[in-house]
Design an enzyme around this catalytic site. Structure first.
Site, PDB file in Angstrom:
ATOM      1  N   ARG A  81       0.840  -1.196   0.117  1.00  0.00           N
ATOM      2  CA  ARG A  81       0.086   0.165   0.054  1.00  0.00           C
ATOM      3  C   ARG A  81       0.998   1.352  -0.088  1.00  0.00           C
ATOM      4  O   ARG A  81       1.815   1.379   0.946  1.00  0.00           O
ATOM      5  CB  ARG A  81      -1.048  -0.013   1.245  1.00  0.00           C
ATOM      6  N   HIS A 125      -3.389  10.676   1.115  1.00  0.00           N
ATOM      7  CA  HIS A 125      -2.983  10.535   2.346  1.00  0.00           C
ATOM      8  C   HIS A 125      -2.324  11.758   2.659  1.00  0.00           C
ATOM      9  O   HIS A 125      -1.131  11.921   3.424  1.00  0.00           O
ATOM     10  CB  HIS A 125      -2.023   9.362   2.528  1.00  0.00           C
ATOM     11  N   GLU A 170      -8.130   8.212   6.377  1.00  0.00           N
ATOM     12  CA  GLU A 170      -8.694   8.599   7.551  1.00  0.00           C
ATOM     13  C   GLU A 170      -8.987  10.112   7.396  1.00  0.00           C
ATOM     14  O   GLU A 170      -8.310  10.780   8.202  1.00  0.00           O
ATOM     15  CB  GLU A 170      -7.137   8.601   8.545  1.00  0.00           C
ATOM     16  N   ASN A 296      -8.265   1.347   9.674  1.00  0.00           N
ATOM     17  CA  ASN A 296      -7.014   1.570  10.146  1.00  0.00           C
ATOM     18  C   ASN A 296      -7.213   1.186  11.842  1.00  0.00           C
ATOM     19  O   ASN A 296      -7.958   1.981  12.482  1.00  0.00           O
ATOM     20  CB  ASN A 296      -6.405   2.757  10.092  1.00  0.00           C
ATOM     21  N   TYR A 298      -5.474   1.328  15.771  1.00  0.00           N
ATOM     22  CA  TYR A 298      -4.209   1.446  16.453  1.00  0.00           C
ATOM     23  C   TYR A 298      -4.655   1.189  18.050  1.00  0.00           C
ATOM     24  O   TYR A 298      -3.990   0.525  18.650  1.00  0.00           O
ATOM     25  CB  TYR A 298      -3.404   2.741  16.335  1.00  0.00           C
ATOM     26  N   GLU A 356      -4.099  -0.505   8.074  1.00  0.00           N
ATOM     27  CA  GLU A 356      -3.018   0.000   8.972  1.00  0.00           C
ATOM     28  C   GLU A 356      -3.089  -0.742  10.244  1.00  0.00           C
ATOM     29  O   GLU A 356      -4.241  -0.704  10.912  1.00  0.00           O
ATOM     30  CB  GLU A 356      -2.784   1.367   9.113  1.00  0.00           C
TER      31      GLU A 356
HETATM   32  C1  FCB Z   1      -2.290   6.816  11.034  1.00  0.00           C
HETATM   33  C2  FCB Z   1      -1.640   7.448   9.879  1.00  0.00           C
HETATM   34  C3  FCB Z   1      -0.432   6.888   9.061  1.00  0.00           C
HETATM   35  C4  FCB Z   1       0.603   6.872  10.283  1.00  0.00           C
HETATM   36  C5  FCB Z   1       0.034   6.106  11.370  1.00  0.00           C
HETATM   37  C6  FCB Z   1       0.990   5.955  12.780  1.00  0.00           C
HETATM   38  O1  FCB Z   1      -2.902   7.492  11.615  1.00  0.00           O
HETATM   39  O2  FCB Z   1      -2.566   6.945   8.436  1.00  0.00           O
HETATM   40  O3  FCB Z   1       0.185   7.790   8.262  1.00  0.00           O
HETATM   41  O4  FCB Z   1       1.267   8.119  10.713  1.00  0.00           O
HETATM   42  O5  FCB Z   1      -1.081   6.620  12.034  1.00  0.00           O
END
Ligand code: FCB
Length: 446
Positions: A81, A125, A170, A296, A298, A356
């Site tokens: 990607r 992006h 995002e 994505n 986290y 992500e």
């Molecule tokens: C996400 C972003 C990516 C990177 C990660 C850690 O929010 O999409 O570009 O910065 O966090």
């Protein structure tokens, strides 16, 4: 701790990838006719980037891409990607194209195909051409048209070879952090601007879908959202209500209109005068059917009622005693299961791609040239176990893209945060696979 996890636990046609973005790795910020982006401008303003750095060189991927694609191939991934830097191909945002920029992406895509890497292209992006920002950026409806022209240019050029397209990465970050919280480019601080920007980003997504399909036969098209499982800090009715309000802007604000439900009524009411201007037909366009939802993931969030906590009257609180990444983000593989099952229950997208997932820690490069990043390795393993669990529970996830192939320019944190499976020595531009990358490689080779 050893974890029993095998590639064969996942569907045979699963996409295993790594994720990158143009601004964070390419460098060559002024090379070959590239125009200025809002992030170039933001970096040039004192105090914006924590280490005072910029991305003019970054990982110098613009020049070193063959070796970076070799590294991706060596990892054993089958998908890669990347994103296009809009100002590299249209220096003024619209109008005259920059042939050298287009030729770069031609070479890059051909390089992926030669190495057996399926190209997954993100159109936006976050590196908006500065020239468009001068005319209002995403707050201006004209930027939607500019995005469609840009999309047409790129998909005409690459659409014969790129078959997976992500319109936006995002929107919450590009709009809320960029136009309200002031911590990302372009540094805006008005809620109403951010909400209008969100609307235009979503509209540009919806209108781009058919355009992409027209120029890229058989293409699969989607959008990538940053989504969070959200819990209440207590069982009190106040905290539970705060949780729902926060979820409204964080998650449902994007998921609802994309799935044909319009903007959530409760969130609209809380936004009051900051609610977006929506023209007839906009909501239908935003709800254009796509082939997948990019997620994505986290970390999870925890919310407490707070009458002074902005329009959602909520405040984020941290859980005590939990594992955290270098960013302070809570490590929660269970959160991934919660999030994916919730999306599936509430929205039923046809396919989900985890576009992500990753972590940052303070890595140490040993004198032998190794990075023993046990915490990142463990984060990766446990999130894959969680992913396997979500798939077993019936969530249609078809791909996983680790963030990121390389350490890179982490936005407002500059080079202070390393997310790579490969370590980058910014002085020499040497890349070294960390233990996490070596583990991913072994996992993929089984
Ligand atoms: C996400 C972003 C990516 C990177 C990660 C850690 O929010 O999409 O570009 O910065 O966090």
């Amino acid at each position: 701790m050893s974890i029993a996890l095998r590639r064969s636990d996942f569907p045979a046609d699963f996409r295993w990838g790594v994720s990158t973005s143009s601004f964070q790795i390419e460098g060559a910020g002024q090379a070959d006719g590239k125009g200025e982006s809002i992030w170039d401008r933001f970096c040039s303003q004192p105090g914006r980037i924590r280490d005072g750095s910029n991305a003019l060189v970054a990982c110098d991927h613009y020049h070193r891409w063959p070796q970076d694609l070799d590294l991706a191939r060596a990892l054993g991934v089958n998908a890669y990607r990347f994103s296009i830097a809009w100002p590299r191909v249209l220096p003024q945002g619209r109008g005259v194209a920059n042939e050298a920029g287009l030729a770069f992406y031609d070479r890059l895509v051909d390089g992926m195909l030669e190495r057996g890497l399926d190209p997954w292209c993100t159109l936006y992006h976050w590196d908006l051409p500065q020239a468009l920002q001068e005319q209002g950026g995403w707050v201006s409806r004209d930027t939607v048209g500019a995005f469609l022209d840009y999309t047409e240019l790129v998909t005409r050029r690459l659409g014969d070879r790129v078959k997976h397209w992500i319109t936006h990465n995002e929107p919450w970050c590009s709009c809320i952090m960029g136009y309200w919280e002031g911590v990302h480019a372009p540094g805006g601080t008005r809620l109403a601007d951010a909400i209008q920007a969100c609307h235009h980003v979503l509209l540009s997504h919806g209108q781009a879908v058919s355009l992409i399909r027209r120029h890229s036969a058989g293409a699969r098209v989607g959008i990538t959202l940053s989504l969070h499982p959200i819990a209440a800090a207590s069982d009190s009715a106040e905290d539970l209500a705060a949780m729902r309000r926060h979820d409204g802007l964080r998650n449902r604000w994007f998921l609802d209109p994309l799935h044909g439900r319009g903007y959530p009524e409760d969130t609209l009411a809380l936004l009051g005068a900051a609610a977006p201007h929506v023209a007839p037909g906009d909501l239908e366009a935003i709800a254009t059917a796509t082939d997948f939802l990019g997620v994505n993931y986290y970390y999870p969030e925890r919310v407490q009622d707070d009458p002074a906590g902005g329009p959602m009257r909520a405040r984020l609180v941290e859980r005590d005693g939990v594992e955290r990444t270098g960013f302070g983000w809570e490590v929660s593989p269970e959160g991934l299961v919660d999030l994916l099952t919730r999306i599936q229950r509430d929205y039923q997208p046809p396919v989900i791609q985890l576009t992500e997932n990753g972590s940052t820690f303070d890595d140490v490069l040993t004198p032998e040239g190794r990075v023993h990043d046990q915490q990142r390795l463990s984060y990766l393993q446990r999130h894959l176990v969680a992913l396997r669990q979500a798939i077993a529970a019936g969530v249609p996830v078809q791909g996983y893209f680790a963030w990121s192939l390389l350490d890179n320019f982490e936005w407002a944190e500059g080079y202070l945060r390393r997310f790579g499976l490969a370590h980058v020595d910014y002085a020499t531009q040497q890349r070294v696979l960390k233990d996490s990358g070596l583990w991913y490689q072994r996992f993929l080779s089984e």
